[in-house]
Design a protein around this motif. Structure first.
Motif, mmCIF file in Angstrom:
data_model
loop_
_atom_site.group_PDB
_atom_site.id
_atom_site.type_symbol
_atom_site.label_atom_id
_atom_site.label_comp_id
_atom_site.label_asym_id
_atom_site.label_seq_id
_atom_site.Cartn_x
_atom_site.Cartn_y
_atom_site.Cartn_z
ATOM 1 N N VAL A 136 0.842 -1.193 0.000
ATOM 2 C CA VAL A 136 0.000 0.000 0.000
ATOM 3 C C VAL A 136 0.880 1.245 0.000
ATOM 4 O O VAL A 136 1.928 1.279 0.647
ATOM 5 C CB VAL A 136 -0.913 0.013 1.241
ATOM 6 C CG1 VAL A 136 -1.630 1.348 1.401
ATOM 7 C CG2 VAL A 136 -1.916 -1.133 1.176
ATOM 8 N N LEU A 137 0.426 2.281 -0.710
ATOM 9 C CA LEU A 137 1.095 3.582 -0.685
ATOM 10 C C LEU A 137 0.185 4.582 0.009
ATOM 11 O O LEU A 137 -0.932 4.831 -0.447
ATOM 12 C CB LEU A 137 1.420 4.048 -2.103
ATOM 13 C CG LEU A 137 2.083 5.428 -2.241
ATOM 14 C CD1 LEU A 137 3.400 5.472 -1.472
ATOM 15 C CD2 LEU A 137 2.301 5.762 -3.713
ATOM 16 N N ILE A 180 4.008 1.591 2.355
ATOM 17 C CA ILE A 180 4.991 2.649 2.086
ATOM 18 C C ILE A 180 4.375 3.962 2.545
ATOM 19 O O ILE A 180 3.286 4.334 2.106
ATOM 20 C CB ILE A 180 5.316 2.740 0.587
ATOM 21 C CG1 ILE A 180 5.853 1.413 0.069
ATOM 22 C CG2 ILE A 180 6.316 3.868 0.328
ATOM 23 C CD1 ILE A 180 5.857 1.308 -1.444
ATOM 24 N N GLY A 181 5.049 4.647 3.426
ATOM 25 C CA GLY A 181 4.597 5.957 3.874
ATOM 26 C C GLY A 181 5.262 7.039 3.056
ATOM 27 O O GLY A 181 6.495 7.132 3.023
ATOM 28 N N TYR A 182 4.449 7.829 2.370
ATOM 29 C CA TYR A 182 4.966 8.924 1.545
ATOM 30 C C TYR A 182 4.816 10.229 2.311
ATOM 31 O O TYR A 182 3.704 10.613 2.693
ATOM 32 C CB TYR A 182 4.211 8.981 0.216
ATOM 33 C CG TYR A 182 4.414 10.255 -0.579
ATOM 34 C CD1 TYR A 182 5.691 10.713 -0.895
ATOM 35 C CD2 TYR A 182 3.321 11.010 -1.006
ATOM 36 C CE1 TYR A 182 5.875 11.880 -1.621
ATOM 37 C CE2 TYR A 182 3.491 12.175 -1.735
ATOM 38 C CZ TYR A 182 4.761 12.610 -2.040
ATOM 39 O OH TYR A 182 4.931 13.774 -2.750
ATOM 40 N N ARG A 195 4.542 3.646 11.516
ATOM 41 C CA ARG A 195 4.187 2.221 11.396
ATOM 42 C C ARG A 195 4.425 1.685 9.987
ATOM 43 O O ARG A 195 4.320 0.478 9.753
ATOM 44 C CB ARG A 195 2.729 1.985 11.799
ATOM 45 C CG ARG A 195 2.483 2.041 13.300
ATOM 46 C CD ARG A 195 1.105 1.518 13.662
ATOM 47 N NE ARG A 195 0.915 0.117 13.318
ATOM 48 C CZ ARG A 195 -0.228 -0.553 13.476
ATOM 49 N NH1 ARG A 195 -1.282 0.072 13.959
ATOM 50 N NH2 ARG A 195 -0.319 -1.828 13.142
ATOM 51 N N ALA A 196 4.736 2.555 9.051
ATOM 52 C CA ALA A 196 4.987 2.108 7.677
ATOM 53 C C ALA A 196 6.270 1.278 7.605
ATOM 54 O O ALA A 196 7.195 1.458 8.394
ATOM 55 C CB ALA A 196 5.082 3.308 6.743
ATOM 56 N N ASP A 197 6.309 0.361 6.640
ATOM 57 C CA ASP A 197 7.489 -0.483 6.460
ATOM 58 C C ASP A 197 8.622 0.278 5.778
ATOM 59 O O ASP A 197 9.792 -0.022 5.991
ATOM 60 C CB ASP A 197 7.111 -1.711 5.629
ATOM 61 C CG ASP A 197 6.059 -2.556 6.318
ATOM 62 O OD1 ASP A 197 6.421 -3.349 7.199
ATOM 63 O OD2 ASP A 197 4.859 -2.394 6.001
#
Length: 212
Positions: A163-164, A182-184, A196-198
């Motif tokens: 997930v983005l 994925i944390g943008y 918490r994003a990978d």
């Protein structure tokens, strides 16, 4: 990775400033004054969920439906009037995912009518094998429902999805769904905790597809 799922606002389109502007305008129209800081905690939530909380907090007399009717009309007007383009790197990412024959979904908290307006504006609707609005599942983000439904429609296990996301609520939803995320970092989305994003990236082009 067997599927890739996009959030929309703040990921495909840099629309959070529009949302903040119209939400503040909506509150002022109804006789209340709020700032962007007051609204940042709601980023990633559906309109009904957000306005139910705000309505109680401010003791508003209008129904959630009345508030959304005004807000959504103004958002679509602003979306059509403003000169938006996809966030840098998004079109290349979509093209590469398609080249790899990976199914792509969109799971957004925005209402379907707004989602369709955005995808049509950018002419990218055909990239998505599944489109799910958070208003079409039992609970919106940070609940995992919208991501679980997207995976179900794609016929892929949640654990095989990436997930983005750009918001705290969205990252929580993805992780609660059992997906990698994925944390943008989008500075226009406000102060969002993406811890918490990978993976965390500052640009879409930095997404490590080869590691997924």
């Amino acid at each position: 990775m067997k599927a890739f799922i996009f959030d929309m606002d703040g990921v495909i389109i840099d629309s959070e400033p529009l949302h903040f502007d119209v939400d503040m305008e909506t509150m002022e129209h109804l006789g209340f004054k709020v700032t962007q800081d007051d609204l940042e905690k709601y980023v990633g939530m559906t309109n009904p969920a957000m306005w139910r909380l705000i309505r109680v907090e401010y003791g508003m007399e209008q129904t959630v439906e009345e508030i959304i009717s005004y807000q959504l009309r103004r958002k679509i007007e602003e979306l059509r009037a403003r000169d938006f383009a996809p966030i840098a790197g998004v079109l290349s990412l979509l093209a590469e995912l398609k080249q790899r024959n990976l199914p792509i979904a969109l799971a957004s908290s925005s209402p379907r009518i707004f989602i369709e307006e955005v995808l049509s504006k950018f002419d990218i609707t055909d990239y998505f094998a599944s489109i799910v609005s958070g208003e079409e599942v039992p609970s919106g983000k940070p609940a995992p429902d919208v991501y679980l439904e997207a995976a179900r429609q794609l016929g892929v296990l949640p654990a095989d999805c990436v997930v983005l996301e750009d918001s705290r609520n969205g990252v929580i939803a993805a992780k609660e769904a059992g997906m990698r995320c994925i944390g943008y970092i989008n500075i226009h989305s406000g102060d969002q905790d993406l811890s918490r994003a990978d993976w965390i990236v500052k640009a879409i082009k930095d997404i490590p597809l080869s590691q997924l």
